[in-house]
Design a protein around this motif. Sequence first.
Motif, PDB file in Angstrom:
ATOM      1  N   ARG A 226       0.839  -1.202   0.000  1.00 11.17           N
ATOM      2  CA  ARG A 226       0.000   0.000   0.000  1.00 11.17           C
ATOM      3  C   ARG A 226       0.873   1.250   0.000  1.00 11.17           C
ATOM      4  N   GLY A 227       1.962   1.203   0.775  1.00 13.69           N
ATOM      5  CA  GLY A 227       2.867   2.340   0.825  1.00 13.69           C
ATOM      6  C   GLY A 227       3.567   2.597  -0.499  1.00 13.69           C
ATOM      7  N   GLN A 228       3.619   1.572  -1.329  1.00 14.55           N
ATOM      8  CA  GLN A 228       4.213   1.713  -2.665  1.00 14.55           C
ATOM      9  C   GLN A 228       3.147   1.947  -3.732  1.00 14.55           C
ATOM     10  N   GLY A 229       1.924   2.198  -3.292  1.00 13.18           N
ATOM     11  CA  GLY A 229       0.838   2.469  -4.229  1.00 13.18           C
ATOM     12  C   GLY A 229       0.293   1.234  -4.914  1.00 13.18           C
ATOM     13  N   LYS A 230       0.532   0.052  -4.338  1.00 14.73           N
ATOM     14  CA  LYS A 230       0.086  -1.202  -4.943  1.00 14.73           C
ATOM     15  C   LYS A 230      -0.809  -1.974  -3.969  1.00 14.73           C
ATOM     16  N   LEU A 231      -1.535  -2.944  -4.506  1.00 19.18           N
ATOM     17  CA  LEU A 231      -2.377  -3.812  -3.690  1.00 19.18           C
ATOM     18  C   LEU A 231      -1.877  -5.247  -3.771  1.00 19.18           C
ATOM     19  N   MET A 232      -2.209  -6.035  -2.773  1.00 24.72           N
ATOM     20  CA  MET A 232      -1.809  -7.442  -2.765  1.00 24.72           C
ATOM     21  C   MET A 232      -2.507  -8.220  -3.879  1.00 24.72           C
ATOM     22  N   TYR A 233      -3.775  -7.884  -4.135  1.00 23.00           N
ATOM     23  CA  TYR A 233      -4.564  -8.635  -5.112  1.00 23.00           C
ATOM     24  C   TYR A 233      -5.147  -7.707  -6.170  1.00 23.00           C
ATOM     25  N   ALA A 234      -5.246  -8.222  -7.394  1.00 29.10           N
ATOM     26  CA  ALA A 234      -5.900  -7.477  -8.464  1.00 29.10           C
ATOM     27  C   ALA A 234      -7.377  -7.299  -8.137  1.00 29.10           C
ATOM     28  N   ALA A 235      -7.986  -6.298  -8.721  1.00 28.13           N
ATOM     29  CA  ALA A 235      -9.379  -5.972  -8.405  1.00 28.13           C
ATOM     30  C   ALA A 235     -10.318  -7.137  -8.663  1.00 28.13           C
ATOM     31  N   ASP A 236     -10.042  -7.934  -9.700  1.00 28.86           N
ATOM     32  CA  ASP A 236     -10.929  -9.060 -10.007  1.00 28.86           C
ATOM     33  C   ASP A 236     -10.549 -10.336  -9.265  1.00 28.86           C
TER      34      ASP A 236
END
Length: 448
Positions: A226-236
């Motif tokens: 999250r701190g790198q602007g990313k999420l663990m899982y894709a939206a789908d």
Amino acid sequence: MKKLTTTLVAASLMIGLAACGSGNNDNNAGNAAASGSAGSSASATAKSDDKPVTVRVAWWGGQSRHDYTLKVIDMYEKLHPNVTIEPEYAAFDDYWKKLAPQAAANQLPDVIQMDISYLNQYAGRNQLADLTPYTESGKLDVSSVAETTLAGGKIDGKLYAMNAGSNALTMMVDPAMLKSLGIEEPAADKGWTWDEFAALGDKAKAQGKLLFSDLRHDVFFPFYLRGQGKLMYAADGTKLGYDDDKLFIDYYNKYQEWYDKGYTLSLDKLSQSKGTPEEDLVALGTALSSNQWSNQFIGLSAAAKRDLDLLPIPGWDTNKALFLKPSMYFTVANSSKVKDAAIDFINYFINDIEANKVILGERGVPVSSKVQEAIRPNLTPEQTKVFDYVAWAEKNSSEMNPPNPVGAVEVDALLKAEVEKILYKQVTVEKGAAEFREKANAILAKNK
């Protein structure tokens, strides 16, 4: 009330309890509830002619949570003489090990304390009831609960889980230990990095202390992302949410360095812990920090029996990585034959002021604004710290991640296993990153 002396007892006994807990006809106990005005009681006393009903209620936690939950159950049963609550409880890891075979046998408890990591898994298998009709009828009163608070329990527009309380990631420390190590507490209005945190490791080690007790990989790697602007899982939910393995490599290079320097427990010792507050290294006085969810501060403070503080988690201000999260949920098994009674108990837990004077935010800051206001004068200094920290976090947070997709529990286990291989030097961090991506994406691809 029939109190079980074991935690989520063996499967054979569970099946017997299930037959007892779900074999009663639903006597519409929820209809005896007041509309949930969050007054002195959110449930009316049962009528004398109400038929007996048994409700199985399951939760995880430490001893202090077990004790007060049993007290709340006693209070509820006195208001509802026809209702018997069968409690089933365990430490976190044991809880899920016991719940899985119950689910496979279609013998889930009527009320299930649920974690966000498992919500999609159980809801996706049609094992949880949609609570929306109960909120619409007022049997589950959400009139003083913010829509954003409810949103965390929704999947495809249906409310499968009732938020039991709000919390945020925090660092729990013993201020006396920090002072003895010559360490100043970081100010809440000033961000700090994981590297700055790690710089304290040598000071702790010089005094025979560990830097931290544990950083759960399924919690803190997604937080780092999250701190790198990313999420663990894709939206789908069909693959990982980050494309560059450098993120994994950077984080676990740091983690491996901390591990090799002896800043945290060895894996063999960590594997022996059940994760209860009584076993936490800050409570035992052997670690500088315990990094976890804010609602766990109350149990940890009780176990430590001395003053502790909550501090902002390192990296909280990087891309507004901090977020409010449901501490846990209450859900109702779709297989339950006593859904009205199960809902009435959840409504009591969420909205009853007298009950919440006992609970006092241990499962997270109450989601009802009326309850929050009513119980503040009853809070201990430790509980006030949690309420104040969550209020601060709310002002310094961004929107939480969506609920984890189906398969996330398997991915979490895979991540833990892959990191252990890295820490044991069986694979390099680079190879571990590639292996994790390949295997995790294969798991998540089943959601296509």
